[in-house]
Every structure is written in structure tokens, then in C-alpha cells.
Design a protein around this motif. Structure first.
Motif, PDB file in Angstrom:
ATOM      1  N   LEU A 172      -4.772   2.858   6.068  1.00 36.87           N
ATOM      2  CA  LEU A 172      -5.554   3.276   7.228  1.00 36.87           C
ATOM      3  C   LEU A 172      -6.213   2.087   7.913  1.00 36.87           C
ATOM      4  O   LEU A 172      -6.317   2.066   9.151  1.00 36.87           O
ATOM      5  CB  LEU A 172      -6.591   4.320   6.816  1.00 36.87           C
ATOM      6  CG  LEU A 172      -6.032   5.692   6.420  1.00 36.87           C
ATOM      7  CD1 LEU A 172      -7.122   6.571   5.835  1.00 36.87           C
ATOM      8  CD2 LEU A 172      -5.380   6.362   7.637  1.00 36.87           C
ATOM      9  N   LYS A 173      -6.682   1.118   7.151  1.00 34.92           N
ATOM     10  CA  LYS A 173      -7.283  -0.081   7.757  1.00 34.92           C
ATOM     11  C   LYS A 173      -6.270  -0.837   8.597  1.00 34.92           C
ATOM     12  O   LYS A 173      -6.611  -1.402   9.629  1.00 34.92           O
ATOM     13  CB  LYS A 173      -7.858  -1.003   6.669  1.00 34.92           C
ATOM     14  CG  LYS A 173      -9.198  -0.565   6.149  1.00 34.92           C
ATOM     15  CD  LYS A 173      -9.732  -1.547   5.126  1.00 34.92           C
ATOM     16  CE  LYS A 173     -11.005  -1.019   4.495  1.00 34.92           C
ATOM     17  NZ  LYS A 173     -11.478  -1.864   3.404  1.00 34.92           N
ATOM     18  N   ALA A 199      -4.916   2.608  -2.085  1.00 40.56           N
ATOM     19  CA  ALA A 199      -3.769   2.228  -1.246  1.00 40.56           C
ATOM     20  C   ALA A 199      -3.818   2.935   0.108  1.00 40.56           C
ATOM     21  O   ALA A 199      -3.506   2.339   1.142  1.00 40.56           O
ATOM     22  CB  ALA A 199      -2.464   2.550  -1.980  1.00 40.56           C
ATOM     23  N   ALA A 200      -4.247   4.195   0.109  1.00 42.34           N
ATOM     24  CA  ALA A 200      -4.368   4.932   1.370  1.00 42.34           C
ATOM     25  C   ALA A 200      -5.418   4.294   2.272  1.00 42.34           C
ATOM     26  O   ALA A 200      -5.217   4.180   3.496  1.00 42.34           O
ATOM     27  CB  ALA A 200      -4.730   6.393   1.081  1.00 42.34           C
ATOM     28  N   GLN A 201      -6.526   3.846   1.699  1.00 47.58           N
ATOM     29  CA  GLN A 201      -7.550   3.149   2.488  1.00 47.58           C
ATOM     30  C   GLN A 201      -6.976   1.888   3.120  1.00 47.58           C
ATOM     31  O   GLN A 201      -7.249   1.594   4.291  1.00 47.58           O
ATOM     32  CB  GLN A 201      -8.749   2.788   1.616  1.00 47.58           C
ATOM     33  CG  GLN A 201      -9.645   3.941   1.268  1.00 47.58           C
ATOM     34  CD  GLN A 201     -10.801   3.512   0.364  1.00 47.58           C
ATOM     35  OE1 GLN A 201     -10.867   2.371  -0.102  1.00 47.58           O
ATOM     36  NE2 GLN A 201     -11.716   4.439   0.113  1.00 47.58           N
ATOM     37  N   ALA A 247       0.830  -1.207   0.000  1.00 46.59           N
ATOM     38  CA  ALA A 247       0.000   0.000   0.000  1.00 46.59           C
ATOM     39  C   ALA A 247       0.868   1.261   0.000  1.00 46.59           C
ATOM     40  O   ALA A 247       0.554   2.231  -0.689  1.00 46.59           O
ATOM     41  CB  ALA A 247      -0.946  -0.009   1.198  1.00 46.59           C
ATOM     42  N   LYS A 248       1.972   1.249   0.747  1.00 48.36           N
ATOM     43  CA  LYS A 248       2.845   2.439   0.800  1.00 48.36           C
ATOM     44  C   LYS A 248       3.401   2.774  -0.575  1.00 48.36           C
ATOM     45  O   LYS A 248       3.376   3.926  -1.010  1.00 48.36           O
ATOM     46  CB  LYS A 248       4.007   2.216   1.781  1.00 48.36           C
ATOM     47  CG  LYS A 248       3.595   2.253   3.225  1.00 48.36           C
ATOM     48  CD  LYS A 248       4.785   2.021   4.131  1.00 48.36           C
ATOM     49  CE  LYS A 248       4.319   1.942   5.565  1.00 48.36           C
ATOM     50  NZ  LYS A 248       5.413   1.625   6.494  1.00 48.36           N
TER      51      LYS A 248
END
Length: 191
Positions: A187-188, A182-184, A112-113
Motif C-alpha cells: 500500500l505504501k 507485506a500488505a502495508q 511484498a507480493k
């Protein structure tokens, strides 16, 4: 119809990954082509006229107009001019950067990063590319004058180069979609 709606809704993540793969294909292909003379020659009007990129070249616009190579043709005096201009060195670096952005975006499938970075860089690259619609005269149909002047020239009549640039509106939105996904995911993980 309900089955189709459920299928589309349940496979959204897969479609976002397909979007990442699509961005990668475009970036790898176009970035890879920057290693070839015809592609490096072809981007000169965009780079030379850009206030964001023009400083990479030794020669100022519009001098390049006298040294254009038709696609696939090699004119020695034009090649020599492009070498002195820094056309090929810049194109190699730009191509490497574009391929790297594509790889970062593709890596968003697993990280995700990296996906956030790749998506945001895709978005930013698209803004730079879209700025060519303002800075590059060759993106609009020219008035050829003569006995039969071109009735439809200038803004909003896009040339082939302009139509190619305008497509980056899609890349701009795609970059934000994959960065958002990816930001979601990031955060999850934090929750």
C-alpha cells in the motif's frame, strides 16, 4: 528501560523479517521430512481422519491403526499397506507444498507480493492443521482402561500429537503478521 523500549520499537521490521525466517525454517524442515518414511507414516492419522484431506488416501480411517510403524522402525507388511494407501506419494506432495509456502513467506523479505501470498498460505495451512484437534482421535490422551484407567483422558488432555498440532496457533498468528506487514509495504508503494 527507555532505551530498551526505543530499541524494540525501532527494530520491529527486523523482527518481522526474523518471523519470516522462522516460518521458513519450520516449513522447510517439516516439509523436507515428509520425504522420509517415518514422517509420512506419522501423518496418516491426521490425514485419514480429516474431511479436508482424507480423500487423498485409498484406505479409510481407522484401518491405518493396524499398520502403524513405530518411529524409525520398518515393518514390511506395514510399508506395503502404506504404499497401497498412497501414504508416501501424498507425503511427498504435501512436503513440497509446505516447503513452497516457507519459501514464499521468506521471499516476503524482498517481495511484498510474495510475502502476502506466503503469509496467507501459512495462515490457511495452520487452520487446516488446527482442524486436526477436532477430527483426529490421536490428539487426545486415550483411555487405556484396565485395572488402572487413565484418569485424565480425552479433551482437554492433549497427547504428544495434540501438543504438536496446538503449536500451529502460533503459525496462524505469524502468518497474519507477516502478510499484514507485506500488505502495508504494498500500500505504501501505491501512494
Amino acid at each position: 528501560m527507555n532505551n530498551l523500549l526505543h530499541f524494540l520499537a525501532s527494530t520491529q521490521r527486523g523482527f518481522i523479517h526474523l518471523l519470516r525466517i522462522s516460518i521458513f525454517i519450520v516449513m522447510a524442515w517439516i516439509g523436507g521430512l515428509k520425504a522420509f518414511q517415518y514422517e509420512a507414516d506419522g501423518i496418516v492419522p491426521f490425514v485419514a481422519n480429516s474431511p479436508l484431506m482424507g480423500f487423498f488416501y485409498a484406505k479409510e480411517a481407522p484401518e491405518y491403526q493396524a499398520y502403524k510403524n513405530p518411529e524409525g522402525k520398518t515393518v514390511t507388511k506395514n510399508i506395503d499397506w502404506h504404499k497401497a494407501n498412497g501414504t508416501y506419494i501424498f507425503s511427498y506432495g504435501l512436503g513440497a507444498a509446505i516447503v513452497a509456502i516457507g519459501l514464499l513467506t521468506l521471499a516476503g523479505i524482498w517481495s511484498a507480493k510474495l510475502g502476502v501470498v506466503g503469509g496467507l498460505l501459512t495462515f490457511l495451512m495452520s487452520i487446516v492443521t488446527l482442524s486436526f484437534l477436532i477430527t483426529t482421535p490421536e490428539v487426545y490422551v486415550p483411555n487405556l482402561g484396565g485395572d488402572f484407567p487413565t484418569p485424565n483422558h480425552g479433551f482437554p488432555y492433549l497427547s504428544g500429537a495434540g501438543r504438536l498440532v496446538l503449536k500451529d496457533v502460533i503459525m496462524l498468528a505469524a502468518g497474519l503478521v507477516v502478510a499484514s506487514d507485506a500488505a502495508q509495504r504494498m500500500l505504501k508503494k501505491q501512494n
